[in-house]
Design a protein around this motif. Sequence first.
Motif, PDB file in Angstrom:
ATOM      1  N   SER A 159       5.921   7.973  -2.614  1.00 34.94           N
ATOM      2  CA  SER A 159       6.103   7.427  -1.263  1.00 34.94           C
ATOM      3  C   SER A 159       5.256   6.185  -1.059  1.00 34.94           C
ATOM      4  O   SER A 159       5.656   5.267  -0.350  1.00 34.94           O
ATOM      5  N   LEU A 160       4.052   6.182  -1.640  1.00 28.05           N
ATOM      6  CA  LEU A 160       3.149   5.043  -1.471  1.00 28.05           C
ATOM      7  C   LEU A 160       3.640   3.894  -2.348  1.00 28.05           C
ATOM      8  O   LEU A 160       3.662   4.010  -3.574  1.00 28.05           O
ATOM      9  N   SER A 200       3.190  -0.182  -3.236  1.00 27.64           N
ATOM     10  CA  SER A 200       2.162  -1.203  -3.056  1.00 27.64           C
ATOM     11  C   SER A 200       2.720  -2.431  -2.346  1.00 27.64           C
ATOM     12  O   SER A 200       3.859  -2.845  -2.567  1.00 27.64           O
ATOM     13  N   GLU A 237       1.968  -5.503  -2.797  1.00 31.64           N
ATOM     14  CA  GLU A 237       2.307  -6.584  -3.741  1.00 31.64           C
ATOM     15  C   GLU A 237       3.777  -6.526  -4.130  1.00 31.64           C
ATOM     16  O   GLU A 237       4.483  -7.529  -4.141  1.00 31.64           O
ATOM     17  N   PHE A 245       6.182   1.767   7.887  1.00 29.26           N
ATOM     18  CA  PHE A 245       4.855   2.358   8.075  1.00 29.26           C
ATOM     19  C   PHE A 245       3.926   1.731   7.038  1.00 29.26           C
ATOM     20  O   PHE A 245       4.230   1.771   5.842  1.00 29.26           O
ATOM     21  N   ARG A 246       2.818   1.158   7.485  1.00 38.67           N
ATOM     22  CA  ARG A 246       1.896   0.489   6.562  1.00 38.67           C
ATOM     23  C   ARG A 246       0.527   1.136   6.641  1.00 38.67           C
ATOM     24  O   ARG A 246       0.119   1.598   7.712  1.00 38.67           O
ATOM     25  N   LEU A 247      -0.177   1.130   5.538  1.00 34.76           N
ATOM     26  CA  LEU A 247      -1.535   1.673   5.543  1.00 34.76           C
ATOM     27  C   LEU A 247      -2.349   1.034   4.433  1.00 34.76           C
ATOM     28  O   LEU A 247      -1.808   0.355   3.555  1.00 34.76           O
ATOM     29  N   GLN A 248      -3.669   1.235   4.518  1.00 38.85           N
ATOM     30  CA  GLN A 248      -4.562   0.742   3.477  1.00 38.85           C
ATOM     31  C   GLN A 248      -5.306   1.917   2.875  1.00 38.85           C
ATOM     32  O   GLN A 248      -5.631   2.874   3.577  1.00 38.85           O
ATOM     33  N   ASP A 249      -5.583   1.827   1.576  1.00 36.85           N
ATOM     34  CA  ASP A 249      -6.373   2.895   0.968  1.00 36.85           C
ATOM     35  C   ASP A 249      -7.859   2.570   1.113  1.00 36.85           C
ATOM     36  O   ASP A 249      -8.235   1.585   1.746  1.00 36.85           O
ATOM     37  N   ARG A 250      -8.707   3.413   0.529  1.00 34.94           N
ATOM     38  CA  ARG A 250     -10.151   3.243   0.701  1.00 34.94           C
ATOM     39  C   ARG A 250     -10.672   1.952   0.077  1.00 34.94           C
ATOM     40  O   ARG A 250     -11.790   1.548   0.350  1.00 34.94           O
ATOM     41  N   TYR A 265      -0.351  -0.613   1.350  1.00 32.97           N
ATOM     42  CA  TYR A 265       0.817   0.160   0.922  1.00 32.97           C
ATOM     43  C   TYR A 265       1.789   0.297   2.082  1.00 32.97           C
ATOM     44  O   TYR A 265       1.388   0.220   3.249  1.00 32.97           O
ATOM     45  N   LEU A 324       4.977   3.169   3.264  1.00 38.02           N
ATOM     46  CA  LEU A 324       5.632   4.431   2.925  1.00 38.02           C
ATOM     47  C   LEU A 324       7.103   4.110   2.712  1.00 38.02           C
ATOM     48  O   LEU A 324       7.788   3.650   3.639  1.00 38.02           O
TER      49      LEU A 324
END
Lengths: 424, 424
Positions: free
Chosen positions: B69-70, B72, B74, B90-95, B100, B102
């Motif tokens: 699902s994730l 990238s 890029e 839906f957008r998110l950032q990892d630690r 990324y 979805l």
Amino acid sequence: VGGQAGSEGRPGEPTCRSQRLMLQAGLIHPTSPGCYCYLPPTVRAMEKLIKVMDQEMQAVGGQKLNLPSLCSAELWRASGRWDQMGPELFRLQDRHNHGYCLGPTHEELVTALVASQSGLSYRQLPLRLYQVTRKFRDEPKPRFGLLRSREFYMKDMYTFDASEQAARRTYEQVCHTYCRLFTRLGLPFVKVRAATGSIGGTTSHEFQLPADVGEDRLALCPQGHFAANVEMLNGEQTSCPTCGEKLTESKGIEVGHTFYLGTKYSSVANAVFSSAQNKPQLAEMGCYGLGVTRILAASIEVLSTEDSIRWPSLIAPYQLCFIPPKRGSKEEEEGAALLEQVYDDLAQALPHLAGDSVLDDRSQLTIGKRLKDAKRLGYPYVVVAGKRVCEDPPVFEVWNQNASEVLFLSKEGVIELLSKVQVP
Amino acid sequence: VGGQAGSEGRPGEPTCRSQRLMLQAGLIHPTSPGCYCYLPPTVRAMEKLIKVMDQEMQAVGGQKLNLPSLCSAELWRASGRWDQMGPELFRLQDRHNHGYCLGPTHEELVTALVASQSGLSYRQLPLRLYQVTRKFRDEPKPRFGLLRSREFYMKDMYTFDASEQAARRTYEQVCHTYCRLFTRLGLPFVKVRAATGSIGGTTSHEFQLPADVGEDRLALCPQGHFAANVEMLNGEQTSCPTCGEKLTESKGIEVGHTFYLGTKYSSVANAVFSSAQNKPQLAEMGCYGLGVTRILAASIEVLSTEDSIRWPSLIAPYQLCFIPPKRGSKEEEEGAALLEQVYDDLAQALPHLAGDSVLDDRSQLTIGKRLKDAKRLGYPYVVVAGKRVCEDPPVFEVWNQNASEVLFLSKEGVIELLSKVQVP
């Protein structure tokens, strides 16, 4: 894409046996750190494993549901886990700036679901709800392929009982079911006492596969009286509390984890049922996880040889590989026809194996080359039309990979041998 | 939790028939806007539908894989969709602050996967890769239950061919397979010309179920010569280009969508194969989606009555409901035993139906009350031990819900009737 995934270990270098073998065999393909495409044979193995899990969960009264990945921040704040989980939680906002996390487990959601069922009676308990879905965890160090990834499949069960006593019984039953599942898979496992961590509760066990690459340290009584994750020992404990023998240490891969939760989550969500006295009472809960994709990789880790994959027979992507003679050999025509006859008779006698068979028709390659590939890929059985296929009656070469033996059998002998092969 | 989900339509009020019926029957439970728990009967129907899809996809050479699902940022920037999709993603950032989304669909990931297979030869084409996984889309207005949700299951297939001609043939084959699938489900559908939207490509069709609640407007030739989403018409077109008849308009629920992509994605990822002339050449692609959870809801939308769910028989959660006599009735004991005998004989003669049967043993309720529940829940067949069960020979009352008829049958007659019932 591959380059980014290389941040696991040295760039591009697999860090354990299962990861290396699965990459080499084309079972997985990295996309981002800790994220993998599962290629067709892996999906077949995974679907078989899920079928085994369905059988075992339903045997213990499990009902299968499916909960969303998007979990609202409010719900997680109420349980305290929104803050507690820290950077392991993938978090995001929707277009209206509402906060969500991607569920790593689903205690909050399932407890809210049960709380919403007004009129739940003690007569309807226990409830044993489970799902097999994709989970997310922003691991600080994703590595070891499917052993520690950021996106993975988990079987998670949540149970609701009318009393602590009943919930303890449920706990024992589910643990017993987990033992049976690992036994059916032929996996060497140990059940150890474990800490409850961020899930919470008062009692917890892990199911571990002993392996050097494992990230948990286990303390085991050689007589089997005692087994614990070392996190559970007080500093000085070096001998078995029952027999006094010195504890041995082993590393393990955690493949299952059980928690007796009590009312930790039901009290937050007010998940109540009406008791025999017609009074609202909080449900006593347990939760139980099995790592689906992790079990696939861990099985390969502990069963395989240095250069050949070995699957638990029950969940191998395909049970059988047929290798006809090399093109241009003197057995070519007769051997291919005889092998086809074996397949046809097999499909008739053992129809469940018909769809579990692969024909390696790359007959431009020698039998030896194809046999090597078949061993590497881990088909439990390989049936070869070799030199002796033109004898009267024809003799086939059958490699039983998991037993590391080769047998020379008639057509009837092949079918007799394969009649004991199970698919879930 | 329920309150938040109420933002669909007026607070707490379902906005269409399928949503209302599915909520009433306990098939779904809202958690957040456009996010639902699928309860056990829904999971059963979904797993059956997926089995039908697997059969059809594999019949056309599909290989099943599973993509993360994730996705990238890029990869999505390279295709241009990171910006193009806007707030639907839906957008998110990892630690580590990597971006990324979805995945709502997986053209980028699957094309990168194929591009990574060095040495792909024209002899290995066509490749037809599909998955059935959870998808995400931050809908501006999630509503109508599973018809327009933010988290949903989709079957998506991606095809790779050696030439435009071969890719067009693949396109026709997959469309044909989709038609067969909807026919097997007994769903009235139309295939219409459609726009390519954010997916891109040059040719596209939608598979639509005509329904008032549908969000697409369709222009149809009454003779069947022409069918298009109105978005495809130029302003003045009101008659069929073939026969000249006036086009009629209908609303539709989109349940499938096919795209001929050409090299839009393969040129970005450099997904090449080596041609017969041993030259690298870009793969010609297509992509093909079926909404899994949407088909469940759309089926209920178009088949159900105002207050009773009707499923496509093939994918009903359970095929059969058995209703024994009311407690304390004069038929109670004999009727229950005779009904059990029907079940036992059925399980013997038609073992595939044994696990598809439910016994409604709430015998404190009248037969009438339980029959009403059974009709509401949409079991295709209900077998009742009513007044005539004590006749010699015993007569059972069998409700064939989808045909709206009741039959009075002997035990043998019941089994004969049910022998035509299929499960996938």
